[in-house]
Scaffold this motif. Structure first.
Motif, PDB file in Angstrom:
ATOM      1  N   VAL A  36      -5.454   1.177  -5.441  1.00 13.95           N
ATOM      2  CA  VAL A  36      -5.130   0.618  -6.751  1.00 13.95           C
ATOM      3  C   VAL A  36      -3.874  -0.242  -6.661  1.00 13.95           C
ATOM      4  CG1 VAL A  36      -4.379   1.179  -9.085  1.00 13.95           C
ATOM      5  CG2 VAL A  36      -6.266   2.440  -8.056  1.00 13.95           C
ATOM      6  N   PHE A  37      -2.839   0.250  -5.950  1.00 15.39           N
ATOM      7  CA  PHE A  37      -1.587  -0.502  -5.793  1.00 15.39           C
ATOM      8  C   PHE A  37      -1.838  -1.831  -5.096  1.00 15.39           C
ATOM      9  CE2 PHE A  37       2.252  -1.659  -3.469  1.00 15.39           C
ATOM     10  CZ  PHE A  37       3.177  -1.670  -4.502  1.00 15.39           C
ATOM     11  N   SER A  38      -2.700  -1.784  -4.047  1.00 15.36           N
ATOM     12  CA  SER A  38      -3.021  -2.999  -3.298  1.00 15.36           C
ATOM     13  C   SER A  38      -3.710  -4.022  -4.188  1.00 15.36           C
ATOM     14  CB  SER A  38      -3.909  -2.650  -2.099  1.00 15.36           C
ATOM     15  OG  SER A  38      -4.310  -3.814  -1.432  1.00 15.36           O
ATOM     16  N   VAL A  39      -4.626  -3.559  -5.026  1.00 16.76           N
ATOM     17  CA  VAL A  39      -5.332  -4.471  -5.934  1.00 16.76           C
ATOM     18  C   VAL A  39      -4.363  -5.094  -6.926  1.00 16.76           C
ATOM     19  CG1 VAL A  39      -7.039  -4.607  -7.782  1.00 16.76           C
ATOM     20  CG2 VAL A  39      -7.560  -3.330  -5.701  1.00 16.76           C
ATOM     21  N   LEU A  40      -3.453  -4.262  -7.477  1.00 14.10           N
ATOM     22  CA  LEU A  40      -2.470  -4.776  -8.431  1.00 14.10           C
ATOM     23  C   LEU A  40      -1.559  -5.798  -7.774  1.00 14.10           C
ATOM     24  CD1 LEU A  40      -1.488  -1.501 -10.353  1.00 14.10           C
ATOM     25  CD2 LEU A  40      -2.717  -3.469 -11.271  1.00 14.10           C
ATOM     26  N   PHE A  41      -1.117  -5.477  -6.538  1.00 13.69           N
ATOM     27  CA  PHE A  41      -0.199  -6.369  -5.837  1.00 13.69           C
ATOM     28  C   PHE A  41      -0.879  -7.696  -5.514  1.00 13.69           C
ATOM     29  CE2 PHE A  41       2.930  -7.191  -2.328  1.00 13.69           C
ATOM     30  CZ  PHE A  41       4.053  -7.136  -3.136  1.00 13.69           C
ATOM     31  N   SER A  42      -2.158  -7.596  -5.070  1.00 13.22           N
ATOM     32  CA  SER A  42      -2.936  -8.798  -4.778  1.00 13.22           C
ATOM     33  C   SER A  42      -3.125  -9.624  -6.036  1.00 13.22           C
ATOM     34  CB  SER A  42      -4.287  -8.403  -4.188  1.00 13.22           C
ATOM     35  OG  SER A  42      -5.088  -9.537  -3.993  1.00 13.22           O
ATOM     36  N   SER A  43      -3.392  -8.940  -7.158  1.00 14.63           N
ATOM     37  CA  SER A  43      -3.570  -9.634  -8.429  1.00 14.63           C
ATOM     38  C   SER A  43      -2.302 -10.353  -8.832  1.00 14.63           C
ATOM     39  CB  SER A  43      -3.982  -8.631  -9.508  1.00 14.63           C
ATOM     40  OG  SER A  43      -4.054  -9.273 -10.767  1.00 14.63           O
ATOM     41  N   LEU A  44      -1.135  -9.723  -8.553  1.00 16.80           N
ATOM     42  CA  LEU A  44       0.152 -10.338  -8.886  1.00 16.80           C
ATOM     43  C   LEU A  44       0.312 -11.659  -8.151  1.00 16.80           C
ATOM     44  CD1 LEU A  44       3.002 -10.163 -10.174  1.00 16.80           C
ATOM     45  CD2 LEU A  44       3.733  -8.935  -8.127  1.00 16.80           C
ATOM     46  N   PHE A  45      -0.013 -11.661  -6.847  1.00 17.95           N
ATOM     47  CA  PHE A  45       0.105 -12.898  -6.087  1.00 17.95           C
ATOM     48  C   PHE A  45      -0.916 -13.932  -6.559  1.00 17.95           C
ATOM     49  CE2 PHE A  45       2.378 -10.666  -2.495  1.00 17.95           C
ATOM     50  CZ  PHE A  45       3.526 -11.414  -2.612  1.00 17.95           C
ATOM     51  N   HIS A  46      -2.089 -13.455  -6.932  1.00 21.28           N
ATOM     52  CA  HIS A  46      -3.137 -14.386  -7.345  1.00 21.28           C
ATOM     53  C   HIS A  46      -2.758 -15.115  -8.631  1.00 21.28           C
ATOM     54  CE1 HIS A  46      -7.074 -16.145  -7.584  1.00 21.28           C
ATOM     55  NE2 HIS A  46      -7.319 -15.571  -8.764  1.00 21.28           N
ATOM     56  N   THR A  47      -2.049 -14.403  -9.508  1.00 21.26           N
ATOM     57  CA  THR A  47      -1.671 -15.026 -10.779  1.00 21.26           C
ATOM     58  C   THR A  47      -0.341 -15.759 -10.683  1.00 21.26           C
ATOM     59  OG1 THR A  47      -0.612 -12.960 -11.475  1.00 21.26           O
ATOM     60  CG2 THR A  47      -2.905 -13.296 -12.119  1.00 21.26           C
ATOM     61  N   GLN A  48       0.306 -15.660  -9.521  1.00 22.34           N
ATOM     62  CA  GLN A  48       1.576 -16.360  -9.332  1.00 22.34           C
ATOM     63  C   GLN A  48       1.343 -17.865  -9.454  1.00 22.34           C
ATOM     64  OE1 GLN A  48       3.405 -15.318  -5.656  1.00 22.34           O
ATOM     65  NE2 GLN A  48       5.140 -16.688  -5.884  1.00 22.34           N
ATOM     66  N   THR A  49       2.278 -18.566 -10.088  1.00 24.78           N
ATOM     67  CA  THR A  49       2.085 -20.003 -10.299  1.00 24.78           C
ATOM     68  C   THR A  49       3.074 -20.853  -9.514  1.00 24.78           C
ATOM     69  OG1 THR A  49       3.511 -19.908 -12.249  1.00 24.78           O
ATOM     70  CG2 THR A  49       1.136 -19.660 -12.601  1.00 24.78           C
ATOM     71  N   ARG A  50       4.183 -20.273  -9.045  1.00 25.32           N
ATOM     72  CA  ARG A  50       5.172 -21.047  -8.299  1.00 25.32           C
ATOM     73  C   ARG A  50       5.694 -20.241  -7.122  1.00 25.32           C
ATOM     74  NH1 ARG A  50       5.552 -26.426  -9.331  1.00 25.32           N
ATOM     75  NH2 ARG A  50       7.811 -26.548  -9.286  1.00 25.32           N
ATOM     76  N   LEU A  51       5.997 -20.944  -6.042  1.00 24.23           N
ATOM     77  CA  LEU A  51       6.625 -20.333  -4.875  1.00 24.23           C
ATOM     78  C   LEU A  51       8.123 -20.623  -4.899  1.00 24.23           C
ATOM     79  CD1 LEU A  51       4.068 -21.513  -2.163  1.00 24.23           C
ATOM     80  CD2 LEU A  51       4.317 -19.157  -2.998  1.00 24.23           C
ATOM     81  N   ASN A  52       8.893 -19.746  -4.298  1.00 26.75           N
ATOM     82  CA  ASN A  52      10.331 -19.990  -4.164  1.00 26.75           C
ATOM     83  C   ASN A  52      10.586 -20.847  -2.929  1.00 26.75           C
ATOM     84  OD1 ASN A  52      11.796 -18.800  -6.348  1.00 26.75           O
ATOM     85  ND2 ASN A  52      11.115 -16.805  -5.614  1.00 26.75           N
ATOM     86  N   ILE A 110       8.662 -16.733   4.423  1.00 22.02           N
ATOM     87  CA  ILE A 110       9.004 -15.435   5.018  1.00 22.02           C
ATOM     88  C   ILE A 110      10.300 -14.898   4.409  1.00 22.02           C
ATOM     89  CG2 ILE A 110       9.640 -14.268   7.166  1.00 22.02           C
ATOM     90  CD1 ILE A 110       7.825 -16.321   8.627  1.00 22.02           C
ATOM     91  N   ARG A 111      11.292 -15.787   4.238  1.00 21.24           N
ATOM     92  CA  ARG A 111      12.569 -15.361   3.653  1.00 21.24           C
ATOM     93  C   ARG A 111      12.372 -14.752   2.269  1.00 21.24           C
ATOM     94  NH1 ARG A 111      15.109 -20.242   5.535  1.00 21.24           N
ATOM     95  NH2 ARG A 111      15.047 -21.199   3.473  1.00 21.24           N
ATOM     96  N   ASN A 112      11.464 -15.343   1.510  1.00 19.53           N
ATOM     97  CA  ASN A 112      11.286 -14.932   0.122  1.00 19.53           C
ATOM     98  C   ASN A 112      10.162 -13.915  -0.065  1.00 19.53           C
ATOM     99  OD1 ASN A 112      13.312 -16.610  -1.300  1.00 19.53           O
ATOM    100  ND2 ASN A 112      12.133 -18.302  -0.432  1.00 19.53           N
ATOM    101  N   SER A 113       9.643 -13.398   1.036  1.00 15.41           N
ATOM    102  CA  SER A 113       8.581 -12.407   0.947  1.00 15.41           C
ATOM    103  C   SER A 113       9.168 -11.014   0.754  1.00 15.41           C
ATOM    104  CB  SER A 113       7.734 -12.428   2.220  1.00 15.41           C
ATOM    105  OG  SER A 113       8.509 -11.952   3.326  1.00 15.41           O
TER     106      SER A 113
END
Length: 750
Positions: free
Chosen positions: A7-23, A126-129
């Motif tokens: 469940v945590f993995s799915v939520l985390f993946s969903s977070l990245f999927h909905t991300q709109t900008r990279l640092n 990598i720095r911002n991961s």
């Protein structure tokens, strides 16, 4: 437990999927988010040409920044791997592509430079991961401008080879590709020329240096130098930059800014001297004399410079060349007559043409500051437009290449925050958001003409920059804005989003030990017009609810009033403000004095607009209730070169007054002169004006520029003031024969 992890993995993946900008700075041209993430860990393999600099640079960066040694991982599988490759088939319009999925990272580029840029992006990912987890993403990227430059003046203050290399590292991190190295000036000659050893024996040192504000005219009494770079050191720096895909453009100043050279070889001047490297900042009358032995000297110098630097362009300065000595020189006057030149400006053009012809014969091109336009531009010359955008526009319209570096946006020796809370700077006000707002393509150019704009550059002049820590302070974070402007992905409408990425990048700069400016954390104030008066609007890059302020001149505390909306200012007072977080002071304390008069906040019209470099808030600056500080030429002064100030103030209704005041400056080293005269007028209809007071230069001098005029009992709707510029700077003054600057601040009526 497994269900929880799933469940945590799915939520985390969903977070990245909905991300709109990279640092990432500068932001890539195209970013497409995918599902999942890739984990960079100590088992990740890196595949590429192992002998290449780019491959080794990436591995070394990972080891230095994250203590991650991937050099021993030699697996050939396409899982948990980073592949970097040169792909000649990649789209010509693409610099590099990065594809990240769950199993691998693939970086493709059309050449080594593109590969290096892609690796810088990958390092930022990598720095911002979080724990090495990079979002699955596809990046397709390329720079908009071919010239993305940063300049460093090592003449006023010198910086070591290691410091220059650090400077180059900063440029490389943010994908800038041009380092403009200002190597000669009045205050020091910094490059070894073997044919002329006295250039460094004599010209690389000075007996003392000016300190503090220019108007103080004080010196430290300490010998400075000898400081210069040997040719071996130059080669070392050039190699270092070349590996990082940065071109070094050397600058050898001519025909002006030549005192250090003339100190060593006085026979190259129009007069006999003696000369010495300048201890003051500014512009000086003694320049190279355009005679055969001077050209032979410069050609020999350029021969050695060209051998050391592989750059296509050689910068020859060409700026701020007073014509005083040329006017008085029999040889120069004969040369003007012999070559049918119009005047001394024509002689400058002759000088530049002759140098260009020689540089072209060596298969190189010249670039110079926009004064090389004087008298006509040399056939193949490029222009670096610094006094504004006009020089770049003129060059592009005539088919010449130009680099845009206007002082109002690109001079990093200007203040970047409230001058009262900043280290002493040259003057001006260029905060982060202003740099970010710059568009290097002038609106005046059509599509074909715009192709002649090579790009953008920022300049760091070091009159007031004593050490490398202060260099860092002045360029960061403004260099981040410059990088995104040059890359072509800046969007002033989304400045706040960019500011968030900058604040995130501070973590990297902290880790690197960079002394960056934290001005954006401070509370900034802006005077706005409200109901025919003024109000003070406060803002911060942080939560505005954290702003506290006082109106009685005392320092704010966590218990001071919380800022909610612009503060009306109807009487003279001092507003102090600061940002607090969790009960702790997190910013410098900003302070602003207001002097309110009957003209404050009223409608004002200027017949002539101020210089682009010193325009700040425009005409409203003259009625915003703020008296300028003559020791800090920040955002409270307007500057006019060769122009009179003619301002008309509309009170809105008939208003009684008996005093009119304004301030003007005298700073001759910077070509700033007191006004020649001033006239005050009144009118009831805004058309027919009657003069009610006039003063001349003697009265302005005796008042030291702080003018307070008794105009008798007046009652009118309109007030007009004409402040006359000093005109052409007379002989015996820095910048003689050039247009004087007139600086004016608040115009008040009581």
């Amino acid at each position: 437990m497994q269900r929880f992890l799933l469940v945590f993995s799915v939520l985390f993946s969903s977070l990245f999927h909905t991300q709109t900008r990279l640092n990432i700075i500068p932001y890539p041209q195209k970013v497409e988010f995918q599902n999942g993430e890739f984990n960079v860990n100590d088992q990740t393999a890196v595949k590429g040409v192992e002998t290449s600099f780019e491959y080794q640079f990436f591995l070394n960066s990972l080891k230095q920044q994250y203590n991650l040694d991937l050099s021993k991982n030699k697996r050939s599988s396409r899982e948990n791997a980073i592949f970097m490759t040169i792909d000649k088939k990649i789209n010509d319009a693409v610099d590099y592509e990065i594809t990240v999925d769950k199993k691998l990272i693939l970086l493709k580029a059309k050449n080594k430079e593109g590969l290096f840029h892609g690796l810088q992006t990958l390092l930022q990912l990598i720095r911002n991961s979080k724990n090495g987890n990079i979002p699955a993403v596809k990046i397709s990227d390329t720079p908009k401008f071919a010239w993305r430059g940063m300049h460093l003046d090592v003449c006023r203050h010198f910086f070591t080879v290691d410091e220059v290399k650090q400077y180059i590292d900063y440029l490389a991190m943010y994908k800038l590709n041009t380092f403009h190295w200002h190597l000669t000036d009045d205050q020091g000659w910094r490059i070894e020329i073997k044919k002329y050893p006295k250039l460094t024996q004599i010209g690389s040192k000075r007996k003392e240096s000016m300190i503090g504000a220019y108007v103080d005219n004080t010196f430290d009494g300490k010998p400075y130098g000898p400081y210069f770079y040997t040719q071996e050191q130059i080669k070392e720096v050039v190699k270092y930059a070349t590996e990082r895909h940065i071109t070094i453009v050397p600058e050898i100043e001519m025909p002006g800014h030549a005192l250090a050279a003339l100190s060593a070889y006085p026979e190259l001047a129009c007069t006999k001297g003696p000369f010495e490297p300048a201890t003051k900042w500014g512009v000086f009358d003694d320049v190279f004399c355009p005679k055969d032995e001077t050209f032979k000297f410069l050609e020999n110098v350029l021969d050695e410079v060209i051998t050391l630097f592989p750059s296509k362009y050689i910068h020859i300065g060409g700026d701020e060349c007073p014509k005083t000595r040329w006017k008085e020189c029999a040889h120069c006057q004969e040369l003007i007559k012999k070559n049918n030149l119009k005047d001394e400006h024509g002689l400058q053009s002759y000088f530049i043409h002759r140098i260009e012809k020689y540089v072209n014969s060596k298969d190189r091109k010249i670039i110079g500051w926009d004064e090389i336009l004087e008298g006509g531009l040399a056939p193949n010359a490029a222009v670096m437009s610094w006094t504004g955008i006009k020089g770049g526009v003129e060059a592009a319209k005539s088919g010449h290449f130009a680099v845009m570096t206007p002082g109002s946006y690109c001079y990093f020796d200007h203040y970047q925050g409230d001058p009262a809370t900043e280290p002493n700077a040259f003057g001006g006000f260029t905060p982060l958001d202003k740099v970010y707002s710059y568009n290097p393509i002038p609106e005046e150019l059509n599509q074909d003409e715009a192709k002649y704009i090579l790009g953008v550059q920022a300049n760091l002049w070091t009159e007031y920059i004593l050490d490398f820590k202060q260099v860092q302070y002045m360029i960061f974070p403004r260099l981040l804005a410059l990088s995104e402007v040059g890359w072509g992905t800046s969007d002033p409408k989304n400045y706040k989003e960019f500011e968030g990425r900058v604040i995130n990048e501070f973590k990297t700069l902290d880790k690197m030990g960079v002394n960056y400016a934290k001005s954006i954390y401070n509370v900034s104030g802006k005077v706005i017009s409200v109901n025919n008066g003024v109000a003070y609007e406060l803002s911060t890059s942080q939560n505005p609810n954290g702003i506290r302020y006082t109106l009685d001149g005392t320092n704010p505390t966590v218990n001071s009033p919380s800022y909610q909306s612009p503060l009306p200012v109807s009487k003279s007072l001092t507003i102090k403000s600061a940002y607090f977080e969790n009960g702790q002071l997190k910013s410098a304390i900003s302070s602003q004095n207001f002097t309110i008069s009957k003209s404050t906040g009223k409608k004002i019209i200027l017949e002539e607009q101020p210089s682009e470099n010193y325009s700040f808030g425009g005409a409203f600056t003259l009625v915003d209730g703020i008296i300028g500080n003559p020791r800090r030429l920040g955002k409270t002064w307007l500057g006019f070169q060769g122009k009179d100030v003619v301002a008309t103030i509309d009170f809105g209704q008939k208003t009684s007054f008996s005093e009119v005041y304004f301030n003007t400056l005298d700073n001759k080293g910077s070509w700033i002169h007191f006004a020649k005269s001033a006239q005050i007028f009144r009118s009831d209809n805004g058309t027919d004006f009657k003069m009610i007071k006039e003063i001349g230069k003697d009265e302005i001098l005796s008042a030291n520029g702080k003018i307070r005029l008794n105009v008798g009992n007046q009652n009118s709707k309109y007030l007009k003031i004409k402040i006359e510029n000093a005109g052409i700077i007379p002989a015996g003054n820095p910048g003689a024969d050039s247009k004087a600057w007139l600086f004016v601040d608040e115009i008040g009526a009581n």
